[in-house]
Design a protein around this motif. Structure first.
Motif, mmCIF file in Angstrom:
data_model
loop_
_atom_site.group_PDB
_atom_site.id
_atom_site.type_symbol
_atom_site.label_atom_id
_atom_site.label_comp_id
_atom_site.label_asym_id
_atom_site.label_seq_id
_atom_site.Cartn_x
_atom_site.Cartn_y
_atom_site.Cartn_z
ATOM 1 N N GLY A 1 -43.566 -18.453 -28.883
ATOM 2 C CA GLY A 1 -42.476 -18.894 -28.624
ATOM 3 C C GLY A 1 -41.281 -17.770 -29.204
ATOM 4 N N PHE A 2 -41.688 -16.748 -29.858
ATOM 5 C CA PHE A 2 -40.733 -15.496 -30.204
ATOM 6 C C PHE A 2 -40.583 -14.528 -28.924
ATOM 7 N N LYS A 3 -39.433 -14.403 -28.520
ATOM 8 C CA LYS A 3 -39.280 -13.431 -27.323
ATOM 9 C C LYS A 3 -38.945 -12.111 -27.729
ATOM 10 N N GLU A 4 -39.373 -11.193 -27.363
ATOM 11 C CA GLU A 4 -39.035 -9.756 -27.397
ATOM 12 C C GLU A 4 -37.436 -9.446 -27.452
ATOM 13 N N LYS A 5 -36.792 -10.065 -26.277
ATOM 14 C CA LYS A 5 -35.332 -9.848 -26.042
ATOM 15 C C LYS A 5 -34.624 -10.423 -27.193
ATOM 16 N N ASP A 6 -35.132 -11.668 -27.998
ATOM 17 C CA ASP A 6 -34.255 -12.217 -28.934
ATOM 18 C C ASP A 6 -34.579 -11.521 -30.461
ATOM 19 N N LEU A 7 -35.732 -10.970 -30.635
ATOM 20 C CA LEU A 7 -36.112 -10.209 -31.858
ATOM 21 C C LEU A 7 -35.481 -8.760 -31.661
ATOM 22 N N ALA A 8 -35.459 -8.196 -30.601
ATOM 23 C CA ALA A 8 -34.784 -6.831 -30.651
ATOM 24 C C ALA A 8 -33.206 -7.057 -30.831
ATOM 25 N N ASP B 1 -29.646 0.684 -27.638
ATOM 26 C CA ASP B 1 -29.645 -0.182 -26.646
ATOM 27 C C ASP B 1 -30.846 -1.222 -27.063
ATOM 28 N N ILE B 2 -30.469 -2.547 -26.672
ATOM 29 C CA ILE B 2 -31.252 -3.525 -27.249
ATOM 30 C C ILE B 2 -32.133 -4.093 -25.676
ATOM 31 N N GLY B 3 -33.411 -3.840 -25.925
ATOM 32 C CA GLY B 3 -34.045 -3.994 -24.569
ATOM 33 C C GLY B 3 -34.094 -5.520 -23.923
ATOM 34 N N HIS B 4 -34.309 -5.645 -22.646
ATOM 35 C CA HIS B 4 -34.505 -6.928 -21.887
ATOM 36 C C HIS B 4 -33.126 -7.726 -22.232
ATOM 37 N N GLY B 5 -33.246 -9.078 -22.067
ATOM 38 C CA GLY B 5 -32.203 -9.743 -21.935
ATOM 39 C C GLY B 5 -31.999 -10.891 -20.904
ATOM 40 N N GLY B 6 -31.527 -12.194 -20.911
ATOM 41 C CA GLY B 6 -31.221 -12.828 -19.915
ATOM 42 C C GLY B 6 -32.755 -13.381 -19.137
ATOM 43 N N LYS B 7 -32.886 -13.196 -17.864
ATOM 44 C CA LYS B 7 -34.135 -13.771 -17.532
ATOM 45 C C LYS B 7 -35.171 -12.725 -17.779
ATOM 46 N N ASP B 8 -35.056 -11.395 -18.274
ATOM 47 C CA ASP B 8 -36.150 -10.856 -18.676
ATOM 48 C C ASP B 8 -36.437 -10.884 -20.448
ATOM 49 N N ASP B 9 -37.326 -11.801 -20.594
ATOM 50 C CA ASP B 9 -37.716 -12.112 -21.960
ATOM 51 C C ASP B 9 -38.500 -10.782 -22.751
ATOM 52 N N GLY B 10 -38.977 -10.046 -22.050
ATOM 53 C CA GLY B 10 -39.977 -8.966 -22.473
ATOM 54 C C GLY B 10 -41.253 -9.716 -23.026
ATOM 55 N N PHE B 11 -41.843 -9.022 -23.959
ATOM 56 C CA PHE B 11 -43.161 -9.928 -24.249
ATOM 57 C C PHE B 11 -42.575 -11.009 -25.228
ATOM 58 N N HIS C 1 -37.247 -1.919 -28.813
ATOM 59 C CA HIS C 1 -38.010 -2.893 -28.159
ATOM 60 C C HIS C 1 -39.473 -3.379 -29.094
ATOM 61 N N ILE C 2 -40.202 -4.205 -28.852
ATOM 62 C CA ILE C 2 -41.308 -4.984 -29.275
ATOM 63 C C ILE C 2 -42.399 -4.892 -28.372
ATOM 64 N N ASN C 3 -43.565 -4.537 -29.075
ATOM 65 C CA ASN C 3 -44.888 -4.624 -28.023
ATOM 66 C C ASN C 3 -45.599 -5.764 -28.307
ATOM 67 N N GLU D 1 -40.836 1.022 -30.371
ATOM 68 C CA GLU D 1 -41.464 -0.152 -30.366
ATOM 69 C C GLU D 1 -41.624 -0.520 -31.918
ATOM 70 N N MET D 2 -41.129 -1.758 -32.343
ATOM 71 C CA MET D 2 -40.999 -1.831 -33.658
ATOM 72 C C MET D 2 -41.969 -2.673 -34.211
ATOM 73 N N GLY D 3 -43.488 -2.631 -33.354
ATOM 74 C CA GLY D 3 -44.532 -3.410 -33.851
ATOM 75 C C GLY D 3 -44.890 -4.300 -32.669
ATOM 76 N N PHE D 4 -46.110 -4.887 -33.083
ATOM 77 C CA PHE D 4 -46.810 -5.787 -31.956
ATOM 78 C C PHE D 4 -46.662 -7.236 -32.229
ATOM 79 N N LEU D 5 -46.240 -7.969 -31.231
ATOM 80 C CA LEU D 5 -46.118 -9.450 -31.598
ATOM 81 C C LEU D 5 -47.482 -9.893 -31.304
ATOM 82 N N SER D 6 -48.352 -9.187 -30.929
ATOM 83 C CA SER D 6 -49.816 -9.992 -30.785
ATOM 84 C C SER D 6 -50.555 -9.524 -32.046
#
Ligand SMILES: [Zn+2]
Length: 196
Positions: free
Chosen positions: A44-51, A30-40, A100-102, A165-170
């Motif tokens: 400029g890097f979005k959780e939805k795209d990286l996942a 299951d690939i988290g988020h998508g469309g209007k829901d970017d996640g974190f 997901h990404i945290n 959660e495959m790591g923290f973008l922060s």
């Protein structure tokens, strides 16, 4: 509420988690988020795209004849959680992983996290599945371990399920890993190796 679960006995793990039966295994990613829901999103890097990138890489790695991997999102669109769960429950999967990404206000916080819900009917099987993945991932990456969270998806999927959660973008080191092709390849391979 987050509660770190105790580490489960190895005997229990071996007893409840096994891929050794005959026939094709169906793993849903299951690939988290998508469309209007970017996640974190960080720099400029979005959780939805990286996942999504990592999910596609896991799919591409699969050459095993006895493993079928199904991803829940094949592009950048929004899927409501209820529809996601209904779709996943219709697939007769053996195991489900939600990617997901945290992010955290403290940039020092890093590493993988694994979530299961003790309100899922198959919570023991889910814990064993998460433990199987975590024990392998934590050899290669830093890991915060397995935690309890009663997320809608974790409660309502009728198959052993863990959210990763495959790591923290922060976190600068995790960010480098998550946003580079090389890092994504490494993460995808590590996850794939636990389910093939
Ligand atoms: Zn997420």
């Amino acid at each position: 509420m987050k509660k770190v679960l105790r580490v489960f006995g190895f005997a229990l793990l071996l007893f409840t988690f096994s891929f050794s039966y005959a026939g094709e295994k169906i793993i849903v990613i299951d690939i988290g988020h998508g469309g209007k829901d970017d996640g974190f999103a960080v720099d400029g890097f979005k959780e939805k795209d990286l996942a999504f990138e990592i999910g596609l890489k896991i799919l591409a790695l699969n050459k095993a004849e006895d493993v079928k991997i199904i991803i829940t999102r094949e592009g950048d669109y929004f899927v409501p959680l209820k529809d996601r769960v209904e779709h996943i429950n219709s697939l007769n999967a053996d195991y489900v992983i939600s990617l997901h990404i945290n992010s955290h206000k403290d940039a020092k916080v890093n590493g993988f996290e694994f979530y299961v819900s003790d309100e899922n009917a198959l919570s023991e099987e889910s814990k064993a599945f998460a433990q199987h993945i975590e024990s392998s991932i934590s050899k290669e990456f830093s890991s915060q371990g397995i935690k309890n969270a009663n997320f809608f998806i974790l409660k309502n999927i009728k198959t052993p399920v863990t959210l990763i959660e495959m790591g923290f973008l922060s976190n600068p080191d995790d960010w480098k890993l998550l946003t580079s092709v090389k890092g994504q390849d490494k993460i995808a391979a590590a996850i794939y190796n636990t389910i093939k």
